[in-house]
Design an enzyme around this catalytic site. Structure first.
Site, PDB file in Angstrom:
ATOM      1  N   LYS A   1      14.710  -3.949  -3.502  1.00 40.29           N
ATOM      2  CA  LYS A   1      13.803  -3.427  -4.534  1.00 40.29           C
ATOM      3  C   LYS A   1      13.351  -2.005  -4.181  1.00 40.29           C
ATOM      4  O   LYS A   1      13.245  -1.146  -5.043  1.00 40.29           O
ATOM      5  CB  LYS A   1      12.595  -4.366  -4.678  1.00 40.29           C
ATOM      6  CG  LYS A   1      11.793  -4.082  -5.933  1.00 40.29           C
ATOM      7  CD  LYS A   1      10.815  -5.173  -6.267  1.00 40.29           C
ATOM      8  CE  LYS A   1      10.043  -4.797  -7.510  1.00 40.29           C
ATOM      9  NZ  LYS A   1       8.626  -5.081  -7.421  1.00 40.29           N
TER      10      LYS A   1
ATOM     11  N   ASN B   1      12.784   5.866  -9.553  1.00 38.29           N
ATOM     12  CA  ASN B   1      11.428   6.319  -9.885  1.00 38.29           C
ATOM     13  C   ASN B   1      11.159   7.802  -9.595  1.00 38.29           C
ATOM     14  O   ASN B   1      10.645   8.510 -10.472  1.00 38.29           O
ATOM     15  CB  ASN B   1      10.393   5.421  -9.201  1.00 38.29           C
ATOM     16  CG  ASN B   1      10.424   4.007  -9.756  1.00 38.29           C
ATOM     17  OD1 ASN B   1      11.434   3.569 -10.299  1.00 38.29           O
ATOM     18  ND2 ASN B   1       9.330   3.286  -9.642  1.00 38.29           N
TER      19      ASN B   1
ATOM     20  N   ASN C   1       3.981  -3.542  -3.754  1.00 35.59           N
ATOM     21  CA  ASN C   1       5.326  -3.010  -3.890  1.00 35.59           C
ATOM     22  C   ASN C   1       5.731  -2.280  -2.619  1.00 35.59           C
ATOM     23  O   ASN C   1       4.882  -1.795  -1.887  1.00 35.59           O
ATOM     24  CB  ASN C   1       5.313  -1.974  -5.028  1.00 35.59           C
ATOM     25  CG  ASN C   1       6.379  -2.264  -6.039  1.00 35.59           C
ATOM     26  OD1 ASN C   1       7.335  -2.969  -5.760  1.00 35.59           O
ATOM     27  ND2 ASN C   1       6.221  -1.689  -7.219  1.00 35.59           N
TER      28      ASN C   1
ATOM     29  N   ARG D   1     -19.399  -3.147  -8.879  1.00 40.78           N
ATOM     30  CA  ARG D   1     -18.240  -3.672  -9.620  1.00 40.78           C
ATOM     31  C   ARG D   1     -18.467  -5.140  -9.985  1.00 40.78           C
ATOM     32  O   ARG D   1     -18.062  -5.606 -11.047  1.00 40.78           O
ATOM     33  CB  ARG D   1     -16.955  -3.549  -8.786  1.00 40.78           C
ATOM     34  CG  ARG D   1     -16.567  -2.138  -8.419  1.00 40.78           C
ATOM     35  CD  ARG D   1     -16.064  -1.333  -9.579  1.00 40.78           C
ATOM     36  NE  ARG D   1     -14.709  -1.672  -9.969  1.00 40.78           N
ATOM     37  CZ  ARG D   1     -14.240  -1.530 -11.210  1.00 40.78           C
ATOM     38  NH1 ARG D   1     -15.029  -1.092 -12.171  1.00 40.78           N
ATOM     39  NH2 ARG D   1     -12.996  -1.848 -11.481  1.00 40.78           N
TER      40      ARG D   1
ATOM     41  N   ALA E   1       2.602  -6.045 -15.559  1.00 40.58           N
ATOM     42  CA  ALA E   1       1.332  -6.098 -16.290  1.00 40.58           C
ATOM     43  C   ALA E   1       0.682  -4.721 -16.210  1.00 40.58           C
ATOM     44  O   ALA E   1       0.929  -3.959 -15.281  1.00 40.58           O
ATOM     45  CB  ALA E   1       0.412  -7.153 -15.676  1.00 40.58           C
TER      46      ALA E   1
ATOM     47  N   GLY F   1      -3.707  -8.658 -10.211  1.00 38.41           N
ATOM     48  CA  GLY F   1      -4.763  -9.596  -9.801  1.00 38.41           C
ATOM     49  C   GLY F   1      -5.233 -10.426 -10.989  1.00 38.41           C
ATOM     50  O   GLY F   1      -5.432 -11.644 -10.886  1.00 38.41           O
TER      51      GLY F   1
ATOM     52  N   ASN G   1      13.987   1.319  -6.395  1.00 41.25           N
ATOM     53  CA  ASN G   1      12.851   2.180  -6.730  1.00 41.25           C
ATOM     54  C   ASN G   1      13.134   3.621  -6.298  1.00 41.25           C
ATOM     55  O   ASN G   1      12.911   4.566  -7.065  1.00 41.25           O
ATOM     56  CB  ASN G   1      11.591   1.620  -6.038  1.00 41.25           C
ATOM     57  CG  ASN G   1      10.345   2.367  -6.441  1.00 41.25           C
ATOM     58  OD1 ASN G   1      10.250   3.560  -6.203  1.00 41.25           O
ATOM     59  ND2 ASN G   1       9.401   1.669  -7.047  1.00 41.25           N
TER      60      ASN G   1
ATOM     61  N   GLY H   1      -7.209  -5.860 -10.682  1.00 41.00           N
ATOM     62  CA  GLY H   1      -6.411  -4.931 -11.488  1.00 41.00           C
ATOM     63  C   GLY H   1      -5.411  -5.701 -12.337  1.00 41.00           C
ATOM     64  O   GLY H   1      -5.635  -6.874 -12.684  1.00 41.00           O
ATOM     65  N   SER H   2      -4.284  -5.064 -12.631  1.00 40.90           N
ATOM     66  CA  SER H   2      -3.300  -5.660 -13.533  1.00 40.90           C
ATOM     67  C   SER H   2      -2.741  -6.966 -12.958  1.00 40.90           C
ATOM     68  O   SER H   2      -2.787  -8.017 -13.600  1.00 40.90           O
ATOM     69  CB  SER H   2      -2.138  -4.688 -13.750  1.00 40.90           C
ATOM     70  OG  SER H   2      -2.616  -3.413 -14.048  1.00 40.90           O
TER      71      SER H   2
HETATM   72  P1  NAP Z   1      -4.164  -1.897 -10.144  1.00 38.25           P
HETATM   73  O1  NAP Z   1      -4.123  -2.302 -11.569  1.00 38.25           O
HETATM   74  O2  NAP Z   1      -4.523  -0.484  -9.805  1.00 38.25           O
HETATM   75  O3  NAP Z   1      -5.169  -2.882  -9.398  1.00 38.25           O
HETATM   76  C1  NAP Z   1      -5.551  -2.710  -8.068  1.00 38.25           C
HETATM   77  C2  NAP Z   1      -6.947  -3.306  -7.956  1.00 38.25           C
HETATM   78  O4  NAP Z   1      -7.307  -3.376  -6.576  1.00 38.25           O
HETATM   79  C3  NAP Z   1      -8.040  -2.492  -8.663  1.00 38.25           C
HETATM   80  O5  NAP Z   1      -8.717  -3.335  -9.550  1.00 38.25           O
HETATM   81  C4  NAP Z   1      -8.929  -2.041  -7.518  1.00 38.25           C
HETATM   82  O6  NAP Z   1     -10.301  -2.041  -7.831  1.00 38.25           O
HETATM   83  C5  NAP Z   1      -8.698  -3.155  -6.528  1.00 38.25           C
HETATM   84  N1  NAP Z   1      -9.133  -2.810  -5.168  1.00 38.25           N
HETATM   85  C6  NAP Z   1      -8.759  -1.764  -4.400  1.00 38.25           C
HETATM   86  N2  NAP Z   1      -9.426  -1.795  -3.222  1.00 38.25           N
HETATM   87  C7  NAP Z   1     -10.243  -2.881  -3.278  1.00 38.25           C
HETATM   88  C8  NAP Z   1     -11.191  -3.451  -2.380  1.00 38.25           C
HETATM   89  N3  NAP Z   1     -11.441  -2.895  -1.192  1.00 38.25           N
HETATM   90  N4  NAP Z   1     -11.843  -4.560  -2.755  1.00 38.25           N
HETATM   91  C9  NAP Z   1     -11.615  -5.133  -3.953  1.00 38.25           C
HETATM   92  N5  NAP Z   1     -10.737  -4.654  -4.870  1.00 38.25           N
HETATM   93  C10 NAP Z   1     -10.056  -3.532  -4.517  1.00 38.25           C
HETATM   94  O7  NAP Z   1      -2.766  -2.190  -9.433  1.00 38.25           O
HETATM   95  P2  NAP Z   1      -1.625  -3.219  -9.894  1.00 38.25           P
HETATM   96  O8  NAP Z   1      -0.793  -2.579 -10.939  1.00 38.25           O
HETATM   97  O9  NAP Z   1      -2.212  -4.549 -10.146  1.00 38.25           O
HETATM   98  O10 NAP Z   1      -0.734  -3.246  -8.573  1.00 38.25           O
HETATM   99  C11 NAP Z   1      -1.116  -3.934  -7.393  1.00 38.25           C
HETATM  100  C12 NAP Z   1       0.109  -3.974  -6.465  1.00 38.25           C
HETATM  101  O11 NAP Z   1       1.113  -4.785  -7.082  1.00 38.25           O
HETATM  102  C13 NAP Z   1       0.758  -2.607  -6.250  1.00 38.25           C
HETATM  103  O12 NAP Z   1       1.255  -2.505  -4.951  1.00 38.25           O
HETATM  104  C14 NAP Z   1       1.907  -2.595  -7.247  1.00 38.25           C
HETATM  105  O13 NAP Z   1       2.969  -1.752  -6.859  1.00 38.25           O
HETATM  106  C15 NAP Z   1       2.325  -4.062  -7.193  1.00 38.25           C
HETATM  107  N6  NAP Z   1       3.014  -4.490  -8.411  1.00 38.25           N
HETATM  108  C16 NAP Z   1       2.449  -4.279  -9.630  1.00 38.25           C
HETATM  109  C17 NAP Z   1       3.102  -4.712 -10.785  1.00 38.25           C
HETATM  110  C18 NAP Z   1       2.499  -4.501 -12.156  1.00 38.25           C
HETATM  111  O14 NAP Z   1       3.188  -4.771 -13.143  1.00 38.25           O
HETATM  112  N7  NAP Z   1       1.267  -4.042 -12.287  1.00 38.25           N
HETATM  113  C19 NAP Z   1       4.339  -5.358 -10.666  1.00 38.25           C
HETATM  114  C20 NAP Z   1       4.892  -5.574  -9.402  1.00 38.25           C
HETATM  115  C21 NAP Z   1       4.214  -5.129  -8.276  1.00 38.25           C
HETATM  116  P3  NAP Z   1     -11.023  -0.906  -8.692  1.00 38.25           P
HETATM  117  O15 NAP Z   1     -10.715  -1.285 -10.107  1.00 38.25           O
HETATM  118  O16 NAP Z   1     -12.423  -1.101  -8.299  1.00 38.25           O
HETATM  119  O17 NAP Z   1     -10.404   0.392  -8.278  1.00 38.25           O
END
Ligand code: NAP
Length: 305
Positions: free
Chosen positions: A184, A192, A105, A37, A131, A14, A188, A11-12
């Site tokens: 944090k 939020n 988070n 996938r 991201a 990752g 939040n 995801g974002s």
């Molecule tokens: P996201 O974009 O929704 O990405 C999550 C990813 O995990 C998706 O690609 C999903 O795959 C994958 N996933 C879920 N279950 C899986 C499994 N069993 N095997 C393989 N992949 C799997 O979420 P995100 O925004 O990156 O956030 C991730 C975490 O980081 C969250 O807890 C968020 O609060 C935290 N965070 C995010 C940010 C940010 O800016 N984005 C900043 C700080 C903290 P699918 O695409 O197949 O559903």
């Protein structure tokens, strides 16, 4: 440091982590949800990271949980509510002495992961980087920030922090990661849910000063009761600073709700309310906020856990 990295979740966040490690020449692999996938990922040719002024594709090798070499270092980059199940499916591939880095988070999901990985070192991260993912396999690096890493059970920093430096990931090891995670979480909880209930940008919360102040007061009481006095210090002033500094932003919870996506409520406000109940602490504003938020999620047909 030699050794491979695995990133669970494309995801974002990752994508942001995997691309930076890959570009630094490190051995990194991506773990996708299933064969379907994986096929879609391979057809796309890699992960694209847009980090102004550059947009670059990185052909990070992909695999599923079922196949691949033993895992030495695993970065868990899925949502908090997916982390336990996603990691459990990989437990059989963890090498002796493997380490897991948790980017979720809030609080609670790290404990859930640790419970399915007895004896495995779980490192918590608290990041202010931002991201988002406008389309599959493509992330936009929208907010430069900083990541704190730490292990509540062992203050010894791991040797692989040098890999993160090599990859240009701004980070620092801290012996008190729980304090940062609680702080944090409190920020939040104060911001939020209200942005969802008032359907507004962060800055508009300046028009609700009493609501914000009451929540900060109760959150500070909770942090004190949970043994986190440093996280409680000057909470209200920092919440006001964040509201001001991010006035034009929509909070992550607001974005999730607006896009019809599940929120991480159980690991944020839900965790805070459960902790208050555990400590027999009456926090009426926080509990009312939780009821209102659950009502708002239900009204939109979204999960309330
Ligand atoms: P996201 O974009 O929704 O990405 C999550 C990813 O995990 C998706 O690609 C999903 O795959 C994958 N996933 C879920 N279950 C899986 C499994 N069993 N095997 C393989 N992949 C799997 O979420 P995100 O925004 O990156 O956030 C991730 C975490 O980081 C969250 O807890 C968020 O609060 C935290 N965070 C995010 C940010 C940010 O800016 N984005 C900043 C700080 C903290 P699918 O695409 O197949 O559903």
């Amino acid at each position: 440091m030699a050794g491979s990295w695995h990133v669970l979740g494309a995801g974002s966040l990752g994508t942001l982590w995997a691309c930076r490690l890959w570009r630094a020449g490190l051995d990194v692999r991506l773990i996708l949800r299933d064969d379907q996938r994986l096929a879609a990922y391979r057809a796309a040719g890699g992960l694209t990271l847009q980090a102004a002024p550059l947009t670059e594709q990185s052909p990070v090798p992909g695999e599923t949980a079922a196949q691949g070499a033993p895992i030495q270092r695993l970065i868990v980059a899925c949502k908090a509510y997916d982390a336990r199940q996603a990691v459990a499916a990989l437990a059989h591939r963890l090498a002796p002495g493997a380490e897991v880095i948790l980017l979720q988070n809030g609080l609670g999901s790290a404990d859930e992961v640790a419970a399915v990985l007895p004896g495995v070192r779980c490192i918590h991260a608290s990041s202010t980087e931002g991201a988002y993912r406008p389309q599959p396999w493509h992330a936009v690096f929208a907010g430069h920030g900083f990541t704190w890493l730490g292990d509540p059970a062992d203050p010894t920093p791991p040797a692989w922090l040098a890999d993160l430096d090599q990859a240009g990931i701004p980070q620092q090891w801290t012996a008190d990661i729980l304090s940062r995670l609680w702080r944090k979480l409190a920020l939040n909880c104060a911001i939020n849910p209200l942005t969802v209930l008032h359907d507004c940008r962060n800055g508009e919360l300046a028009q609700h000063p009493c609501e914000v102040a009451s929540l900060c007061d109760e959150l500070a009481q909770l942090l004190e009761r949970c043994g986190q006095p440093a996280a409680a210090a000057d909470l209200h002033a920092e919440v006001l600073r964040v509201i001001h500094a991010t006035a034009q932003n929509f909070s992550s919870m607001h974005q999730d709700v607006a896009l019809g996506r599940r929120t991480e409520i159980s690991y944020l406000l839900g965790y805070a309310c459960a902790a208050a109940t555990r400590h027999r602490l009456a926090l009426p504003h926080l509990q009312q906020l939780q009821r209102r938020l659950i009502g708002a999620l239900q009204a939109r047909g979204l999960p309330c856990d």
